[in-house]
Design an enzyme around this catalytic site. Sequence first.
Site, PDB file in Angstrom:
ATOM      1  CB  THR A 139       1.326  -0.769  -9.533  1.00  0.00           C
ATOM      2  OG1 THR A 139       0.371  -1.830  -8.923  1.00  0.00           O
ATOM      3  CG2 THR A 139       0.619   0.621  -9.029  1.00  0.00           C
ATOM      4  CG  ASP A 140       5.257  -5.721 -11.665  1.00  0.00           C
ATOM      5  OD1 ASP A 140       4.419  -6.460 -11.709  1.00  0.00           O
ATOM      6  OD2 ASP A 140       6.211  -5.697 -12.567  1.00  0.00           O
TER       7      ASP A 140
END
Length: 724
Positions: A266-267
């Site tokens: 994920t960011d």
Amino acid sequence: MNYIYQNPSLTPMERTLNLLSLMTLEEKVGQMMQISYSMVNPTEAEEWVSKKFSGSFLHVLGDNADHLQELALSTRLGIPLIFGIDAIHGHGLLNGATIFPSQLAMSCSFNTDLIEKAGRVTAKEVAADGLHWTFSPVLCIGRDARWGRIDETFGEDPYLIGILASAIIKGYQGENLSDPNSILACAKHYLAYGESTGAKDAYDTEVTVRKIREVFLPPFKKAVEVGCATFMTGYQSIDGTPMAANKKMLKGILKDELGFEGFVVTDWNNTGSLVSNQKVSPDIFDASKKTIESGNDMIMNTNDFYDATLEQVKKGEISESLIDEAVKRILNIKFSMGLFDGKKRRGYVSKDVINCVEHQEANIQLTRESMVLLENKNNTLPLKNIKKIAVIGPNADDIQAQFGDWTFFSHPNPSPDAIPNFEYYTMLRGIQELASSKEVEVSYHKGCDIMNKEDIDIDGAINSCKDADVIIAVVGDCLALNGEFKDRATLDLSGSQQKLLEELKKLNKPLVVVLVNGKPLSIQWITQNADAVIETFNSGTLGGKALAQILFGEFNPCGKLTISFPYHSGQTPVYYNHLPGWHSPKYADMPVAEPLYSFGYGLSYTNYEYSNLKLSKAICSKEDTITVSVDVTNVGESDGTEIVQLYINDIVSSVMTPVKELKGFKRVFIKAGETNTVNINLAISDLIIVNADEEYVVEPGEFEIMVGSDSRDQSLIKEILTVK
Ligand code: NOJ
């Protein structure tokens, strides 16, 4: 050797499956955790490794990384940590490493060999620092220049982005992930992140799935094809669904359809954002569940994901098989890159490579080729018969503005007072050194501040121009106006830069404007009033050296813009590969419809003429590959490198298609007075469109084939191709 997975002669997947079968649920969920070293204290960092078995850290360097790795190896199963870093134009978060031009700058070289080399250099320096993984390249499409992260893109063309991304990924990952000099690449930000409405970073993106497939997916598809090991989920939402919760895009398209076998990270706190910003989850429990079920494998900096996930798996609310699937992907990469076999420890690659002479040589070559000559009236450049140069402007001697985002000045914590511990060339220094070798005098005055309008010294600047034969004004933007969290409403020159330029113009001396900035600015006045203009974007450590070589004619500029420049901020987004159908020919209050400078545009100290465009087959089938050939003559007096560009237009199609699309290019060195016949292959399968039913098809009919020096109509010669 106690366990099967420790046997290096087994395949990575055999080892993975064995290890997975030995792991507790806590160890498995731990593998999914990526902890940010800048967000925890040293004791917490240790606990994440020894008590919660975290699989990864980001933004940790040197001894700190080494220490955590020792701890990880001493846990029950000794699963090594994987360290990620934003080494996106060189290993810039390490003070001392090679800093290349930004992605946007380097894309203007169109030079896949040098971009691959930049990737390799970065990989070696990251590996020498004991780290394993760069969060690069950015495959977002740079269409709205107001977006803060335009500097991180390879520009506005999906085809070119795919080609350049493949090159840099090959550079990072090398032939084999287990090569000690190889690091993992990360294709980001999946998907259509740059397109968020109003250029508001991480905001909602109003695109359809068809459009995603046609415009935004292709560069990522290329990344899968060249074996990019990891992908990063974008921050933004698409039509109201945050990417981190977008099962259709992550699991459906990326993993199932494109067959991506690596892992998805994920960011930064995407999972937490589902609760706090995007408000599609009431709490961390729901957010964690959505993140996993959508197809994310590693969770960046959402530390409460750990407990929330454990609890739900134990209660049977999240299936353990989904955890196994994520961990399997992560471990398989860890085994594939030799992490378990001691290959990627600090010290394995000598630190001597960091910013070594060979790396500086690769850097200067790329930097020179990244610069774009936008104007050169009356052959003002290269400089000749001059005794004194006045260098004026806020960006002439500002290494932070020159570096742009993603260096130790800005990440992980902003450190504007950091002192670079390596040699670097601001524009001023580069000019001073080369000028002094030619016995040309150089004066310098900053003139004004880039942000504070009140901070301007016109008299001082004018005084500095006394007796000068030419003025080189270095203007642009700075870190306050460029980079993550720095979306802009206007692209006008900030502070009093415009006023400074106008005063310099009144001196009636040749005025050369050098732009040091992260993105296209609205520079109509400069175009009209400067005698020469060079765009350098964020050019890295050797920017000044490269600029000086161009100014003095030691290097013939050959870069071409990979992003359009608007006449005015109100014209954004403006890009060459737009759809037809606008009722007006132009905005009522703007002179033309076209951008100020178009994609593919860039001048040289010579000129090229194009003739004799031929198609190896004018009528062909969908399976064919044809050769497009053209004669390019260097009609000037200097040798030069031209970037020959091939565009197509699908004349009539079932859905609207762009007025032009790049489908090939070639860089050719042509001696003055000589003609080269340039051949570019065009596979008819590349004429694919996505129809209204979201099917990939090549529709029979006529296509315009256009070749020339940039994307403007007047620069292109054309032929018709018929596809049966
Ligand atoms: C947020 C950015 O969007 C992403 O590009 C970067 O890699 C991560 N933070 C880690 O720094």
